[in-house]
Each structure stands twice: as structure tokens, then as C-alpha cells.
Scaffold this motif. Structure first.
Motif, PDB file in Angstrom:
ATOM      1  N   ARG A1063      -2.992  -4.283   2.995  1.00  0.00           N
ATOM      2  CA  ARG A1063      -1.558  -4.812   2.101  1.00  0.00           C
ATOM      3  C   ARG A1063      -1.304  -4.542   0.931  1.00  0.00           C
ATOM      4  NH1 ARG A1063       0.825  -9.393   5.211  1.00  0.00           N
ATOM      5  NH2 ARG A1063       0.013  -9.259   7.371  1.00  0.00           N
ATOM      6  N   VAL A1066       0.473  -1.240   0.950  1.00  0.00           N
ATOM      7  CA  VAL A1066       1.846  -1.622   1.204  1.00  0.00           C
ATOM      8  C   VAL A1066       2.266  -1.890   0.199  1.00  0.00           C
ATOM      9  CG1 VAL A1066       3.384  -2.833   2.662  1.00  0.00           C
ATOM     10  CG2 VAL A1066       1.365  -2.201   3.607  1.00  0.00           C
ATOM     11  N   GLN A1154       3.877  -0.482   7.211  1.00  0.00           N
ATOM     12  CA  GLN A1154       2.727  -1.363   7.241  1.00  0.00           C
ATOM     13  C   GLN A1154       1.816  -0.671   8.312  1.00  0.00           C
ATOM     14  OE1 GLN A1154       2.775  -5.578   7.287  1.00  0.00           O
ATOM     15  NE2 GLN A1154       4.907  -5.568   7.454  1.00  0.00           N
ATOM     16  N   CYS A1157      -0.348   2.048   6.671  1.00  0.00           N
ATOM     17  CA  CYS A1157      -1.061   1.543   5.842  1.00  0.00           C
ATOM     18  C   CYS A1157      -2.370   0.881   6.602  1.00  0.00           C
ATOM     19  CB  CYS A1157      -0.712   0.791   4.932  1.00  0.00           C
ATOM     20  SG  CYS A1157       0.383   1.429   3.686  1.00  0.00           S
TER      21      CYS A1157
END
Length: 1251
Positions: A1063, A1066, A1154, A1157
Motif C-alpha cells: 500500500r 501505491v 494496486q 504493487c
């Protein structure tokens, strides 16, 4: 008197003046020049100087509206406005742009007075503490309050207050060096030449060496010790022992000085935090890690001395309290946190009310959070009548926020905690109602965040339905908060329940009600079989002789349904068993059932008139057109006959009318969905289940015991009914007995963590340096299994063991013993993996058949040959019985447990040849004992060998010579061993057994390389090799366990850590944070937004909303709040159509990013959450179309539309805030207009509960 002309101020005149601070006799020195025509800067004290004269209103208005640049829209293009600008002259004050607030003075002046006469003697300077702390740089409660406008909700640039259990850095952590810091020896390595200068200072102490110093450092330190001994013992709650520890004996005064100064961390709050912690749990220190944070409270014995212990309760109840309530109140009086788990209607609200009363008595505040907005409104009404001083904060309503008791949804409390709201300072209690909602997949994480973020001075009250793991859950909270949590759970129901099955469907069979579970909890199978019989008699003679037509188990026709309900409700109203709640698990089913009962009338004429007047009164709040909505007309007709419907598709105002009529007993039958049982505290006489299967979003399933108990618990009104009745309808057939038993008597659902990372959480924690996301993850309930305390204890034990081990001798020949150890361990691991691969393969198992010669290695045998006699059939723990040759006297198996640990220090392939006479043994071997499979097989007769060996194990045959079969086999094995003493050819896994897996091939190659390496080591030739190797082995095994535990304690072992890094990737890619983790402008905007933060922020920064009109932007954003699928295609404008495609593109882009990643969600799933079914509805509503026409545009139910538009208003507010942060005032005002456009009529009628 003549006017004295003072000379103008010269450059050497200091602009000093004294300002008296209020009437306390304190003065403050003002050192900055006063700007012309400006009053003194306002200080936080009483005003000084002459009182202001009455200002002229005209100049005031002019100043405020015509000359104030902040108020005037400078970029307005309106022509008349430009003319106005030319007429009115505005003084440009460039200085005002440069105005920055002064840093607070670190000292003030205080007056010294004569104690007897009170005369002024002197001024002294007093140092003020914590002056630099503010909401923007400190987590401490000592910081100064922010501006009043932010006191309620806080601001997203504020720091939160320090959460309890998250300690600030300790001295050890501050002293720990990071990679780039180096140790400085204050004697030798000091630099003497400053950067940029050619020469420096010579600090070498030449004379010092000559004169012998008379002061001995040790004597100095011993005087220190005496000083310390003289300290008063109870210094600030820190024991004397700790004080002495803080001054260790050191080798130089400098070090002492450093350690001393290191002891006062830069933030004063750190000290205060630790002291308060030590005050809070002194007993924890001695018990070490035996401390259990959750304390179950015994409620079996009565609490007799209750009134003695609380002579003056904060709240008096008109009835005698139950034991569990008394115990909870005793805990509250002691300011402890409690977890109360009890059935619905057992009286948990008593605990909440007492806490509110206590906080009013203590003049502090209480926050009551509930999972559902409807429940918040209801509690507001209840508490308002009880306490008066109560406020309400939900997404769209804010009523008297200054009250001592605030009721709010959990999400609002979360944002208040993240934004450092000032309310938190005065907070004494937070009451979490319906805590079992933490199991909610979507919103459960909010509860965990709030529990982790609450500061230390706030105590927690958790109210929940009965859950099996209340103690475990409380243990988790106690451990992260470092408080005890008292667990009070009761399974007693004030009104016991009786559960029946019902098979009636006509007047003839209306009495067919069979008791299945009585009020004491006995399951009556007799009742079950009677139900089955009754149902069987109903099936027609035709069906009995020819078999039933293929009727599905679960579905019945509408007319059958109607017959069942008609019969049952007539029967119940005859027996005075109303009010009834009928739980139905589909909204359409609710509506159909209610509509089909056209002939049913359950109210008397008096009740009809009461219902009529209540409806009239309540509906006066609606505009004329809205009162004629089809849903309202239909419901009015049903209500008059005592029938109500309650589900999410009903208009909120109608829902409230129905709830109120139901609690008055005027609605006799209420068809409701599961949400009615979730929080609305409205008990009934009888509860009926239409079915026991529900659709949970993925498929149909039976009700869980927790859900069943929650709903069935609505039966039985305390003080009115002796027992509550629960009826399950058997419409199509009788439910399976096992299912019924599991549902009625099963364990309710355990509380499980739904903790997940959200971008808002990550950004909110990243913007505060002192809080780390990993801290939050480590404290989540999902990481509850990490028993860090036990691990820490074991780690310290292992460290002690390591230090006590004898040192290794790594000189000369033994210099490579460590690398030898590592090589041989790797070799063993490789061999083991290969072995496993071979033995798990089909060909490997074929090779391991009876008669195969194998090489055996375990604690007893080293490279001994054996022959397989038997293979067990158990595929999991397969064993091989084998005959193995060994030395005479080594026949008995050694202790088995060490078999894998001790490995032979010198790796060799040479086979075992007995030195004396050759003996043999028959043993069961595990897979790992067989180190290689040779190419040879022997002809053996397994049964004879095993029988003969077993016979000779008995004492009287012990001395018999071995049988013919055994001696032949032993001789053969010995002959094989002697024929190739340096190693026998074995089956190669790749070439012979044809295992072609990559890992097997790699393993074989690695095995060869490692075997080749072993020859080059010198250490094996050393005379002391064996004992040194044993030492290395012992040390390494301790070290390995230590490393494993250190990993488990570290952040690296957190389950969510990989996702956290994904995250962060991202966020970095989208430039919300930079590579160091500092939050950028986009990140700050996203902090403002509670749901779908990435998509909304991207839309803002890409100006997607700029070309749209206010009503269009509202319509576009409706995709964030609407979650249902609709069949109808909306008719919308082209600009909106473009907007939608832009939103979908952005969503697609984020979804793909997303996925790239590493986040598991696919881009399609991410895009699919946004549904545009309501865009047309919202667009028309914002343009002023009446609600009755809106409802015709879509097949979505009215209640859902209202709920979506209400939530949309919250999103518009968030976007408006975000636009202000970006500085886009045009978008901000557009959002405000959009918000005003949708806030009207029936959608925003105020709740009946709040008035």
C-alpha cells in the motif's frame, strides 16, 4: 494642563513596555514594536488599558465588508463589482502578509510581595514549561488548546493525543545508535579542526599528566551515591532502586554527564507518561509476566455490601439491580474498564447510564458510540429524557455538541481521535455498545482503531451480546492499554424463552404448535417428532401412495404463505400473544407478507384513533406532496390495522413512526429484517421466524447461533411477560433436527478481528512522526496470538545461556570450524529435502520395497547397512521394519528423542564395518533414518526373520543362536559393506528415480558441490575437533532459537506487513507520500476523506468535477455511496456521461496500480464497487424534482434512496473540506451549492427521536 510633546522615538529607544496580566500581580515584558494604529496583540488574559468607546456602526460595517480583503472576492469578474472597487479605496497593507505568530515566551514575570504587608518588593522571572507544545507538534495533553472552531472535530493537521500503551521513546531506544551514528570516544577521536578552518585547537592535556589529581573519581561517585541515598523515597512514584540504577558507575565523568542529560528526553511529556504508568500499575512490576489483563468477575454470589461500599450512588434506580449490574457499578466507581456481555434486555444499559451519571458528577464527559445511526438517535432520546445534558453527532446531525454526554457513531469518534479533538481532554468514559459488531467485515476495523487510539486517561465500557471469547478479547484490550479489564458476563435471561415449531395453515390446524426447547434449555425431541407427524398427515393421500411431486424444500407459493400467516396471527391474537415481530430475510418478502393480510385487523377503535392522531402529528413535518407518497399511504393503511413493516427500504421517518408505535404496543405485528434486531431495543411478546435460512451476500445458509439468539432475544418484555415465545414456521417441510439443535444451542459467534489496512489509517499515522503504522498493526486484535511477553522472557533466558557458554577456540587449525559447521548443516538440510522428495515420490516408494538394501543413519547407527523387511501401510507416518548390522552390544535402540538433533561431526560416506564380531538388530525406521537407497537388493524371508528376532527378545530364548534366515542376511550385508568400504553406489534421484522437479535437480547439484567443499576444511584434522564441534553445535542451536524468537517479536513477522509495504508503494506511485514516508499535499487531502479516499482525491486533482454543474457533480459522486445493482439504465446528460467514463478510467488506473504493487484485489473488482444506478435520481433530486416522481425513475426502494442521498451529503462535505485544503475555492463553493440542493424535503426531515 499643557500637552507635553515627547520627542519622536529614536533608533536607540528600545520598544519596551510592561503589560499587567489580569489582576494576579503578574507582569509581562512586551519587547516588540507596536505597529501603527493597531491595538496591543490580544493575550490570553483580561483586557488592559481603557475600556473601548462605542464604535460607530458605519465605520464598523465599512471596515468589515468594504475594506476587508479576506471577505472581498478579488477574482470576481462581475462588471459592477469592478466599478465598486474603483469607488471604494482600500489601503494595501503589505505588512499584514508578513505577520507570523510569535513563538511563545519561555518565561514570565512574577511579583514578590512582603508576606505581612503585601507590598510589592521585586519582580522575578519564572520559567514556563511546555510553552512550545501545540496541537501541531506534540501528542502530550500538556499542549495548548487549539482554536475553538476546531475543538469538537479537531483538524487534520493536528496530532492525536498519545494513545495509551504506545510509549514514547525510552532512554534505551534514544541511546540505541542508528546505522549512520558512530561511537565517539570522548578521549581520543575528537576532531580539533572545525570545518572550513585551516588550524584548530590543541586540546592535549600536557600539564594534567604531570600533576597527580587529588580527587579520585570513585570517591566522587561514592559521594553521588550518598546524595542519592539521602533522596526522599517516594520521589514522584519512582522507587529509590530505580534512581540508583540511573547513575551507573562509569569510567569517565563525561559519560556520566551524557547519560544524565540523556535522561531528560526532549519532550517533557515522556517523563510524565512514564510516571503516570508506574503509578497506574505498581503491582505489575513484581508479578512480571504472570499478569493477566482480563479479570473475570464472579457474579454467582450476591453482592451484599453494595450499599455500604457506595453509600451515595451517582444514579438511583427505581428497581433492585441484578448482581452483574452491581458488580459493574462497583468497578466503575473504582474507575476501571469493564466488558459486560449479557443477553439483550438483560439490562446492560444500566451500566452505561451509571457511567454517564458519574461523569456528570465528576464534571467530565462521556462518549457513547453505537454502530447504527438509528440506534444513536434512539439512545439520544432515551438519555435526553434521563439526563437532559446530552448531545448527538452523526454524519449529518449535530445537536448540542458541548454536552457532557455525546452520542455518536464509531466513525466520528475515530476521526476525532485522529484529528486530536479537544473533547478528548475532558473524556472520562467511552461506552461501546453492541461490540459484537466488531465482526462486521466492512466496519469492524473502526472499533479496533478507536480502541487502540484512545489515550490513557479514558476508561472503556464495552457492552456486548454474549460472546464465547469475551475474556480473550478483554485480554487483548488490557494488554495493548496496560490496564485491567473486568469481564462481567451473564447468560441468565430476565425473561426465559420457549421455542416452538408451528405447522398450522388453516383454521382446522391452527393449534399445531409444538414445544421444541423449554425455558430451562432442554431440547425436546418428542416435540420434533410430533411436528413431523403433523406435517406428514397434511400431505395428501395421493402423494402418500404415488410419492410427492418434485416440490423444492425451501420455497412456498404466496397463497400458501398467506394461509400460514393468517392462521398463525389469528391464533396468537386470540391467545393475547401480541405484539409479534416476524423476522423475514428478504425485503420483498416482508412487503408481500404484510400486503397479503388484507382481511386481518388487530386494533380496537380506540387504538385506531391513537394511531391516526400520532401519524397526523408526525407527518406534519413533511411537505404536502411528500405526505401522499405511495409508501406512506400504503403504510398508513397497514398501521391502522396494527401491521407494520421495518427494513432498509422503508423511509426513515416511517421507520421511526413504526418503531414508536410498536414500543407503545399499537403495532401488533411487525414484519422486519435482521437489522431490527441489531440494535433497536424494542422487545415483543413473541418472535416468529419465517425461515431459518438467509442470504449473506454470497449464498444461502442457515442462521448462525449468534444471529438466532440475537433475534430470538427480542421475545419477552421484562416486567410484562413471564416467558417469551419464539416460533419457527415449518412451511415447506420440517427443518432438519440437527440444524435446529445447532442453531438453538450452538455457541454464538466468537469475536474475530476484521482488522485491515486502509489508506486513511496509513496516511493519518504517517503524518505524525511519533506514531507508526506497524505499532497499530502490532496492537490489532488479529495479532493477538503474538505472546510477546513469553517470547521476551525466553529471549532473555537464551541470551543468558549464550553468555554462560564456554568460549569457542577458533585459533590455528580450528579457524574455519564455524564455516565448516554451516556447510555441514546446509549439507544435512539438502540431504533431508532430497530424502523427503525421494520418499514422497512414487518411484522412491517403489524402490523401498522388501529386500532393498538401505543406508541407515540415526543416533544409534552411522552409515550402517540394513535390509527392509516390512513397509507399513500408513501413508502419513510410514515406517519400515529393517534388519541392520551393528557392533556386538549396540543392539538396543538409544533414546529416540534426540535422533535428529545430534549429527555426526565428520561427514563421510564410508560404510560402517563392525570392529568386533558382527551383530544385528531389527528396528522400525522412520523416513528420515534412511539416508540413501542403494542399488542392491537381497532375497530375504521377512516373516521368519521377524519371528525369530522377536522370539530371541524373550528372556528365556535370549542366548539362542540366530536363525538361518537372519544369519544369511547379516552375512550378506557384511559382505556388501566390506566389498565397498568407501561408499556403495546409491540410487541417484534424478537419473535413476527420474525425479525431474527443479528443486530436486538443484538439490542434487548443491549436494555434490557441498560434498566437494568438505575436503578443503582444516579443522577436521585438529585433535580437539570433536569437543570443539560439540561446543559450536550447542552454541548454534541456542543462537538459532534466539534468532527465531527475535524474528517473531520483530515487526517483520506481522501478518499484514507485506500488504502495508504494497500500500505504501501505491501511495508513493500516486505521490501521496514521498520516498521517506512524509505525507504530501495529496495525502493531506486524502486524510479528510473517510471512504474511497484514493478515487476521490484523484478526481479532485484531475479536475474531473470542474466542468460539471453542482447537481451533476452530486450525481456523479453518488457512485461512492450506492452499492446495489440496478437493471434500469439511467438517462443522463452528456457531461455526466463523460464524467462517469472519467471516474471509471481513474478507478481502472488505481485498480491496475494496486494490482501491480501486489495487492490481491483485481482491477475489475476495484472498478465494480462503483455503481452508477442512482446518478439520474440524484441529478433530478438536486434539480428540485419532487420525491414522488424521483421514486418512479428507479426500482430502488425509497428508504435506500434517502439513505444514499444522506450519505452523499457527508461526502460532499468532505470534498468541500478537501477543496479548501487544495485552495480550490470555486470547487468548494460548488460543493456547498450541491449540498444545499440535495438537503431538502423528506430526505432531510429531522429524526422524530431528536425532537
Amino acid at each position: 494642563m499643557d500637552k507635553i510633546d515627547l520627542p519622536p522615538v529614536g533608533p536607540d529607544d528600545l520598544p519596551l513596555s510592561l503589560l499587567e496580566m489580569g489582576c494576579s500581580g503578574r507582569f509581562e515584558l512586551i519587547t516588540h514594536p507596536l505597529p501603527k494604529n493597531r491595538p496591543l496583540p490580544p493575550h490570553s488574559t483580561l483586557p488592559h488599558g481603557l475600556p473601548p468607546t462605542c464604535l460607530d456602526l458605519k465605520t464598523e460595517v465599512e471596515k468589515r465588508f468594504l475594506r476587508d480583503p479576506a471577505w472581498l472576492p478579488v477574482h470576481d469578474v462581475d462588471d459592477s463589482f469592478h466599478k465598486f472597487l474603483q469607488i471604494s479605496t482600500r489601503d494595501k497593507e503589505v505588512d499584514s502578509l508578513l505577520h507570523c505568530s510569535l513563538s511563545p515566551l519561555h518565561s514570565g514575570l512574577s511579583v514578590v510581595r512582603d508576606p505581612t504587608t503585601g507590598m510589592l518588593l521585586d519582580f522575578t522571572e519564572v520559567l514556563l514549561e511546555d510553552t512550545g507544545l501545540s496541537a501541531k507538534n506534540s501528542l502530550s495533553l500538556q499542549r495548548q488548546p487549539g482554536p475553538p472552531s476546531e475543538s469538537l472535530r479537531g483538524s487534520n493537521t493536528n496530532y492525536p493525543f498519545l494513545p495509551a500503551g504506545m510509549e514514547e521513546l525510552t532512554l534505551e531506544q534514544i541511546k540505541k545508535k542508528s546505522e549512520r551514528e558512530e561511537d565517539i570516544d570522548f578521549e581520543k577521536d575528537l576532531l580539533t579542526v572545525p570545518p572550513g578552518l585551516k588550524a584548530g585547537v590543541d586540546f592535549s592535556d600536557k600539564e594534567a599528566k604531570a600533576t597527580k589529581s587529588e580527587v579520585n573519581l570513585l570517591s566522587l561517585l561514592s559521594t553521588f551515591d550518598e546524595i542519592i541515598d539521602a533522596l526522599p523515597e517516594e520521589k514522584e512514584g519512582v522507587s529509590r532502586k530505580e534512581e540508583t540504577v540511573k547513575l551507573p558507575r562509569t569510567n569517565s565523568l563525561e559519560e556520566l554527564g551524557i547519560k544524565d542529560s540523556g535522561n531528560s528526553p526532549s519532550q517533557p511529556s515522556a517523563n510524565t507518561v512514564h510516571l503516570s504508568e508506574q503509578k497506574k500499575n505498581p503491582q505489575q512490576e513484581d508479578k512480571g509476566d504472570l499478569k493477566k489483563w482480563a479479570v473475570p468477575v464472579d457474579i454467582s454470589s450476591p453482592c451484599d455490601d453494595f450499599y455500604k461500599r457506595i453509600p451515595d450512588p451517582a444514579f438511583k434506580y427505581p428497581f433492585e439491580l441484578d448482581v452483574f449490574q452491581k458488580q459493574a457499578i462497583l468497578r466503575l466507581e473504582a474507575h476501571d474498564s469493564v466488558f459486560v456481555a449479557a443477553h439483550t434486555s438483560a439490562g446492560k444499559t444500566v451500566v452505561a447510564e451509571y457511567a454517564i451519571a458519574l461523569s456528570q458528577k465528576h464534571m467530565t464527559r462521556t462518549i457513547y458510540t453505537s454502530p447504527i445511526k438509528a440506534l444513536s438517535n434512539q439512545k439520544f432520546r432515551d438519555f435526553k429524557t434521563t439526563f437532559g445534558d446530552v448531545g448527538l453527532l452523526t454524519g449529518d446531525v449535530q445537536l448540542s455538541p458541548e454536552s457532557s454526554c455525546l452520542i455518536m457513531t464509531t466513525e466520528i469518534l475515530r476521526s476525532m481521535l485522529y484529528n486530536g479533538s479537544e473533547v478528548i481532554r475532558d473524556l472520562e468514559w467511552v461506552i461501546f455498545d453492541e461490540v459484537h459488531y466488531i465482526n462486521d467485515a466492512e466496519r469492524g476495523v473502526v472499533w479496533e482503531e478507536v480502541l487502540i487510539m484512545l489515550p490513557e486517561h479514558v476508561s472503556i465500557i464495552l457492552l456486548s451480546a454474549t460472546v464465547p471469547n469475551a475474556v480473550e478479547f478483554s485480554e487483548w484490550i488490557g494488554r495493548i492499554k496496560k490496564w485491567s479489564i473486568y469481564v462481567i458476563s451473564t447468560i441468565k435471561r430476565p425473561v426465559p424463552l420457549e421455542h416452538y415449531l408451528y405447522t398450522g395453515n388453516s383454521t382446522k390446524t391452527q393449534k399445531e404448535l409444538f414445544l421444541l426447547l423449554d425455558s430451562t434449555g432442554n431440547f425436546l425431541t418428542k416435540g420434533y417428532y410430533a411436528t413431523v407427524e403433523a406435517k406428514k398427515e397434511r400431505t395428501s393421500k395421493h402423494a402418500q401412495s404415488f410419492g410427492t411431486k418434485n416440490v423444492s424444500q425451501h420455497n412456498t407459493t404466496a397463497s400458501q404463505d398467506r394461509a400460514v400467516w393468517q392462521t398463525l396471527l389469528n391464533y396468537l391474537s386470540q391467545r393475547q400473544q401480541t405484539p409479534v415481530v416476524a423476522f423475514t430475510f428478504s425485503r420483498t418478502r416482508c412487503d408481500e407478507n404484510a400486503r397479503s393480510l388484507t382481511s386481518l385487523d388487530l386494533t380496537s377503535s380506540i387504538e385506531k384513533s391513537e394511531i391516526h392522531s400520532f401519524l397526523q402529528k408526525s407527518l406534519t413535518r413533511l411537505r404536502g406532496g411528500d405526505r401522499q407518497l405511495p409508501q406512506i399511504l400504503l403504510m398508513r393503511d397497514l398501521l391502522k390495522r396494527g401491521i407494520g413493516v421495518h427494513h432498509s427500504g422503508i423511509l426513515p421517518i416511517l421507520k421511526e413512526i413504526i418503531e414508536m408505535l410498536f414500543s407503545r404496543g399499537l403495532v401488533k405485528v411487525l414484519f422486519a429484517t435482521e437489522t431490527f434486531a441489531m440494535g433497536v431495543n424494542m422487545p415483543a411478546r413473541t418472535v416468529v421466524f419465517d425461515s431459518i435460512r438467509k442470504h449473506d451476500g454470497t449464498g444461502f445458509r442457515n442462521l448462525l447461533p449468534g444471529e438466532y439468539i440475537q433475534m430470538a432475544g427480542r421475545a419477552g418484555r421484562r416486567g410484562l411477560d413471564a416467558t417469551g415465545t419464539v416460533i419457527i414456521l415449518c412451511k415447506a417441510g420440517v427443518h432438519d433436527m440437527g440444524n435446529l439443535h445447532a442453531m438453538m444451542l450452538g455457541k454464538p459467534t466468537v469475536l474475530q478481528s476484521q482488522f485491515r489496512l486502509t489508506y486513511t489509517m496509513i496516511l493519518n499515522l504517517l503524518r505524525v512522526e511519533a506514531l507508526r503504522v506497524t505499532d497499530m498493526m502490532r496492537r490489532s486484535f488479529s495479532e493477538n496470538h503474538r505472546d510477546t511477553q513469553a517470547h521476551e522472557k525466553r529471549i532473555s533466558e537464551l541470551r543468558n545461556t549464550l553468555s554462560s557458554l564456554p568460549p569457542l577456540d577458533t585459533e590455528g587449525q580450528l579457524s574455519d570450524i564455524l564455516s565448516y559447521y554451516h556447510t555441514i548443516t546446509e549439507l544435512l538440510i539438502t540431504t533431508e529435502t532430497l530424502q523427503r522428495a525421494v520418499l514422497e515420490s512414487v518411484n522412491g516408494l517403489k524402490a523401498l520395497s522388501v529386500g532393498r538394501v538401505v543406508i541407515v543413519n540415526n543416533s544409534q547407527h552411522h552409515n550402517a547397512l540394513g535390509v527392509i523387511l516390512q513397509v507399513s501401510n500408513d501413508a502419513v507416518n510410514r515406517t519400515f521394519t529393517a534388519l541392520i548390522i551393528c557392533e556386538k552390544g549396540n543392539e538396543e535402540a538409544a533414546g529416540d528423542d534426540q535422533s535428529n538433533k545430534a549429527f555426526h561431526p565428520i561427514y563421510s560416506t564410508s560404510l560402517f564395518i563392525p570392529e568386533g564380531p558382527c551383530s544385528h538388530t531389527v528396528q522400525k525406521l522412520k523416513l528420515q533414518d534412511i539416508s540413501a537407497i542403494t542399488t542392491k537388493t537381497l532375497k530375504v524371508i521377512p516373516e521368519r526373520i521377524i519371528d525369530n528376532y522377536n522370539k530371541r527378545q524373550q528372556p528365556r530364548f535370549r542366548l539362542d543362536p540366530p536363525g538361518q534366515a537372519i544369519s544369511t542376511a547379516t552375512q550378506e550385508l557384511l559382505r556388501l559393506a566390506e566389498a565397498s568400504p568407501n561408499g556403495i553406489t546409491t540410487l541417484d534421484p534424478v537419473n535413476d528415480l527420474h525425479l525431474k522437479g527443479v528443486d530436486v535437480v538443484e538439490g542434487v547439484m548443491r549436494h555434490r558441490v557441498l560434498q566437494g567443499c568438505l575436503k578443503d576444511f582444516h579443522c577436521i584434522h585438529s585433535p580437539t575437533f570433536t569437543e570443539q564441534f560439540a561446543r559450536v553445535q550447542e552454541r548454534m542451536s541456542v543462537q538459532e532459537e534466539l534468532d527465531k524468537l527475535l524474528f517473531l517479536v520483530s515487526d517483520q513477522s506481522l501478518t499484514l506487513l507485506p500488504e502495508y509495504h504494497q500500500r505504501i508503494k501505491v501511495l508513493e506511485a500516486l505521490q501521496y507520500v514521498d520516498s521517506t514516508g512524509a505525507v504530501q499535499l495529496k495525502g493531506r487531502v486524502a486524510c479528510q476523506i473517510s471512504s474511497h479516499e484514493l478515487l476521490l482525491t484523484e478526481l479532485l486533482f484531475e479536475n474531473t468535477l470542474s466542468p460539471l454543474a453542482p447537481e451533476e457533480s452530486a450525481a456523479l459522486l453518488s457512485c461512492l455511496v450506492f452499492t446495489q445493482n440496478t437493471q434500469i439504465d439511467p438517462h443522463i446528460t452528456n457531461t455526466l456521461q463523460e464524467g462517469i467514463s472519467q471516474v471509471l478510467n481513474v478507478a481502472q488506473r488505481i485498480g491496475e496500480l494496486q494490482r501491480d504493487c501486489g495487492i490481491a484485489q483485481t482491477a475489475e473488482d476495484f472498478v465494480a464497487q462503483f455503481k452508477f444506478g442512482l446518478t439520474e435520481v440524484v441529478y433530478c433530486w438536486a434539480r428540485g424534482m419532487p420525491f414522488s416522481e424521483i421514486a418512479q425513475l428507479t426500482n430502488v426502494q425509497e428508504g435506500t434512496i434517502v439513505r444514499c442521498i444522506q450519505r452523499l451529503d457527508e461526502i460532499l462535505k468532505e470534498v468541500r473540506q478537501a477543496a479548501r485544503i487544495v485552495g480550490d475555492s470555486v470547487l468548494g463553493s460548488k460543493m456547498e451549492r450541491a449540498s444545499l440542493a440535495i438537503r431538502r424535503d423528506i430526505v432531510f426531515t429531522a429524526s422524530l427521536y431528536t425532537h
